[in-house]
Design an enzyme around this catalytic site. Structure first.
Site, PDB file in Angstrom:
ATOM      1  N   ASN A   1      -4.385   8.566   6.055  1.00  0.00           N
ATOM      2  CA  ASN A   1      -4.392   7.854   4.777  1.00  0.00           C
ATOM      3  C   ASN A   1      -3.928   6.412   5.032  1.00  0.00           C
ATOM      4  O   ASN A   1      -2.758   6.175   5.267  1.00  0.00           O
ATOM      5  CB  ASN A   1      -3.441   8.574   3.810  1.00  0.00           C
ATOM      6  CG  ASN A   1      -3.244   7.824   2.509  1.00  0.00           C
ATOM      7  OD1 ASN A   1      -3.988   6.893   2.192  1.00  0.00           O
ATOM      8  ND2 ASN A   1      -2.233   8.226   1.742  1.00  0.00           N
ATOM      9  N   TRP A   2      -4.880   5.488   4.964  1.00  0.00           N
ATOM     10  CA  TRP A   2      -4.552   4.097   5.299  1.00  0.00           C
ATOM     11  C   TRP A   2      -3.855   3.363   4.158  1.00  0.00           C
ATOM     12  O   TRP A   2      -3.403   2.225   4.331  1.00  0.00           O
ATOM     13  CB  TRP A   2      -5.823   3.349   5.703  1.00  0.00           C
ATOM     14  CG  TRP A   2      -6.257   3.610   7.113  1.00  0.00           C
ATOM     15  CD1 TRP A   2      -5.669   4.465   8.015  1.00  0.00           C
ATOM     16  CD2 TRP A   2      -7.356   3.002   7.807  1.00  0.00           C
ATOM     17  NE1 TRP A   2      -6.341   4.432   9.213  1.00  0.00           N
ATOM     18  CE2 TRP A   2      -7.383   3.540   9.106  1.00  0.00           C
ATOM     19  CE3 TRP A   2      -8.326   2.064   7.432  1.00  0.00           C
ATOM     20  CZ2 TRP A   2      -8.341   3.164  10.051  1.00  0.00           C
ATOM     21  CZ3 TRP A   2      -9.286   1.696   8.371  1.00  0.00           C
ATOM     22  CH2 TRP A   2      -9.290   2.237   9.668  1.00  0.00           C
ATOM     23  N   LYS A   3      -3.845   3.939   2.969  1.00  0.00           N
ATOM     24  CA  LYS A   3      -3.214   3.284   1.815  1.00  0.00           C
ATOM     25  C   LYS A   3      -3.799   1.868   1.638  1.00  0.00           C
ATOM     26  O   LYS A   3      -4.975   1.660   1.918  1.00  0.00           O
ATOM     27  CB  LYS A   3      -1.691   3.288   1.975  1.00  0.00           C
ATOM     28  CG  LYS A   3      -1.167   4.686   2.329  1.00  0.00           C
ATOM     29  CD  LYS A   3       0.313   4.823   2.259  1.00  0.00           C
ATOM     30  CE  LYS A   3       0.698   6.244   2.622  1.00  0.00           C
ATOM     31  NZ  LYS A   3       2.110   6.521   2.417  1.00  0.00           N
TER      32      LYS A   3
ATOM     33  N   HIS B   1      -1.878  11.544  -4.978  1.00  0.00           N
ATOM     34  CA  HIS B   1      -0.863  11.105  -4.014  1.00  0.00           C
ATOM     35  C   HIS B   1       0.389  10.649  -4.774  1.00  0.00           C
ATOM     36  O   HIS B   1       0.284  10.064  -5.860  1.00  0.00           O
ATOM     37  CB  HIS B   1      -1.410   9.963  -3.158  1.00  0.00           C
ATOM     38  CG  HIS B   1      -0.525   9.638  -2.004  1.00  0.00           C
ATOM     39  ND1 HIS B   1       0.610   8.873  -2.145  1.00  0.00           N
ATOM     40  CD2 HIS B   1      -0.572  10.014  -0.703  1.00  0.00           C
ATOM     41  CE1 HIS B   1       1.219   8.785  -0.973  1.00  0.00           C
ATOM     42  NE2 HIS B   1       0.512   9.472  -0.074  1.00  0.00           N
TER      43      HIS B   1
ATOM     44  N   GLU C   1       2.270   8.211  -4.451  1.00  0.00           N
ATOM     45  CA  GLU C   1       2.317   6.777  -4.793  1.00  0.00           C
ATOM     46  C   GLU C   1       1.501   6.495  -6.057  1.00  0.00           C
ATOM     47  O   GLU C   1       1.836   5.608  -6.836  1.00  0.00           O
ATOM     48  CB  GLU C   1       1.842   5.933  -3.594  1.00  0.00           C
ATOM     49  CG  GLU C   1       2.902   5.903  -2.499  1.00  0.00           C
ATOM     50  CD  GLU C   1       2.360   5.745  -1.092  1.00  0.00           C
ATOM     51  OE1 GLU C   1       1.194   5.364  -0.922  1.00  0.00           O
ATOM     52  OE2 GLU C   1       3.139   6.032  -0.144  1.00  0.00           O
TER      53      GLU C   1
ATOM     54  N   GLU D   1       3.458  17.052   0.387  1.00  0.00           N
ATOM     55  CA  GLU D   1       4.048  15.793   0.846  1.00  0.00           C
ATOM     56  C   GLU D   1       5.364  15.552   0.113  1.00  0.00           C
ATOM     57  O   GLU D   1       5.360  14.996  -1.000  1.00  0.00           O
ATOM     58  CB  GLU D   1       3.097  14.629   0.564  1.00  0.00           C
ATOM     59  CG  GLU D   1       1.797  14.715   1.324  1.00  0.00           C
ATOM     60  CD  GLU D   1       1.235  13.330   1.595  1.00  0.00           C
ATOM     61  OE1 GLU D   1       0.976  13.034   2.765  1.00  0.00           O
ATOM     62  OE2 GLU D   1       1.078  12.545   0.644  1.00  0.00           O
TER      63      GLU D   1
ATOM     64  N   GLY E   1       6.779   7.739   4.495  1.00  0.00           N
ATOM     65  CA  GLY E   1       7.062   6.369   4.926  1.00  0.00           C
ATOM     66  C   GLY E   1       8.522   6.114   5.263  1.00  0.00           C
ATOM     67  O   GLY E   1       8.938   4.966   5.405  1.00  0.00           O
TER      68      GLY E   1
ATOM     69  N   SER F   1       5.786  11.185   7.236  1.00  0.00           N
ATOM     70  CA  SER F   1       6.312  10.757   8.538  1.00  0.00           C
ATOM     71  C   SER F   1       5.834  11.620   9.707  1.00  0.00           C
ATOM     72  O   SER F   1       6.598  11.915  10.632  1.00  0.00           O
ATOM     73  CB  SER F   1       7.845  10.679   8.491  1.00  0.00           C
ATOM     74  OG  SER F   1       8.255   9.723   7.536  1.00  0.00           O
TER      75      SER F   1
ATOM     76  N   GLY G   1       0.115   8.844   7.148  1.00  0.00           N
ATOM     77  CA  GLY G   1       0.013   7.457   6.704  1.00  0.00           C
ATOM     78  C   GLY G   1       0.175   6.510   7.872  1.00  0.00           C
ATOM     79  O   GLY G   1      -0.756   6.265   8.649  1.00  0.00           O
ATOM     80  N   GLY G   2       1.396   5.994   8.039  1.00  0.00           N
ATOM     81  CA  GLY G   2       1.685   4.950   9.028  1.00  0.00           C
ATOM     82  C   GLY G   2       1.100   5.195  10.411  1.00  0.00           C
ATOM     83  O   GLY G   2       0.491   4.301  11.001  1.00  0.00           O
TER      84      GLY G   2
HETATM   85  P1  PGA Z   1       3.529   8.497   6.116  1.00  0.00           P
HETATM   86  O1  PGA Z   1       2.629   8.693   4.801  1.00  0.00           O
HETATM   87  O2  PGA Z   1       2.882   9.302   7.209  1.00  0.00           O
HETATM   88  O3  PGA Z   1       3.507   7.019   6.391  1.00  0.00           O
HETATM   89  O4  PGA Z   1       4.881   9.019   5.797  1.00  0.00           O
HETATM   90  C1  PGA Z   1       2.068   9.934   4.500  1.00  0.00           C
HETATM   91  C2  PGA Z   1       1.292   9.869   3.215  1.00  0.00           C
HETATM   92  O5  PGA Z   1       1.734   9.176   2.284  1.00  0.00           O
HETATM   93  O6  PGA Z   1       0.219  10.489   3.087  1.00  0.00           O
END
Ligand code: PGA
Length: 273
Positions: free
Chosen positions: A12-14, A111, A113, A188, A194, A234, A255-256
């Site tokens: 997930n590149w956000k 998600h 966010e 999640e 993050g 993470s 994500g990251g």
């Molecule tokens: P993260 O994000 O791996 O950077 O913690 C995961 C996500 O939000 O899907």
């Protein structure tokens, strides 16, 4: 078979990577593949027991799709959200048919966010999930508790509330239900996203078992046994193996660590090591 339900590694590149950066990501990825993943290793990706997917911003979808076709193994491209209506006066939103025209088959819904910062509610998550499953998408539905909810012992209650609002009772329309093979759940925990603090494999497995039990109670063993449940929060190439060794963890939403080509490839390499 790597695991009974296969494995999905989803990046997930956000709100990261411009179109140019997307192109550069795939250029580097292509260069690194021969160094990191041998042709023999690629058999899991080719037979579908290991699936890879990247979710760039809407703007980069077309570029990413073009780039993905140049790879030696299948890598799907998905969208980070989509509206439940097929068209209309919904400024800033993107619909299923718009994605389908680009050949996009995957979408992330709910998600944390989106829930935290953009007013996504249990109801809008339900509408998006149902509509996109009915339109034939593979939907990764995200749920998870906050740190305060975990600390006050409310994890099970929150997961159950989030799932109940999307799947209110047994026997709802098959296309929008867990019987739909396009449904994936991502657990999640918000406190792990993050932050660099992932849930331990035991914490993640416990939550995944709760989720599976929810589906078993409402929809029966066959629906719950087939349901892929991803862990997100993470995830890195370093902790991926421990997490995926848990029986109820069927993949990762990352994500990251998905933003760097080498680290993304290392996560695909996990089951092959
Ligand atoms: P993260 O994000 O791996 O950077 O913690 C995961 C996500 O939000 O899907």
């Amino acid at each position: 078979m790597l695991k009974p339900r296969g494995v999905l590694v989803a990046g997930n590149w956000k709100m990261n990577q411009t179109v140019r950066e997307t192109e550069q990501f795939f250029d580097t990825l292509r260069n690194e593949i021969p160094k990191l993943i041998t042709e023999k290793d690629q058999s899991c990706l080719k037979d579908g027991s290991l699936r890879a997917c990247i979710f760039p911003s809407y703007l980069s979808l077309a570029q990413a799709q073009t780039e993905a076709f140049k790879l030696p193994f299948p890598l799907s491209i998905g969208a980070q959200n989509a509206h439940w209506e097929k068209k209309g006066a919904f400024t800033g939103e993107v619909s299923g048919p718009m994605l389908q025209e680009l050949g996009i088959e995957w979408v992330i819904i709910g998600h944390s966010e989106r829930r935290q910062f953009f007013g996504e509610t249990d109801l809008t998550v339900k509408k998006r999930t149902e509509s996109l499953l009915e339109q034939g998408f593979k939907v990764i539905l995200c749920i998870g508790e906050t740190q305060a909810e975990r600390q006050t012992g409310k994890t099970a209650e929150v997961l159950s509330r989030q799932l109940s609002s999307v799947f209110p009772e047994s026997g709802s329309a098959a296309s929008g239900s867990p019987l739909n093979p396009g449904l994936f759940i991502a657990y999640e925990p918000v406190w792990a996203i993050g932050t660099g603090v992932n849930a331990t494999p035991a914490q993640a497995e416990e939550a995944h078992q709760l989720i599976r039990r929810f589906f078993k109670d409402r929809f029966g063993a066959s629906a719950s046994d087939r349901l892929p449940i991803l862990y997100g929060g993470s995830v890195t190439p370093e902790n991926m193996g421990d997490l995926l060794s848990c029986p109820d963890i069927d993949g990762a939403l990352v994500g990251g660590a998905s933003l760097k080509p080498v680290s993304f490839l290392k996560m695909l390499k996990w089951p092959l090591m």
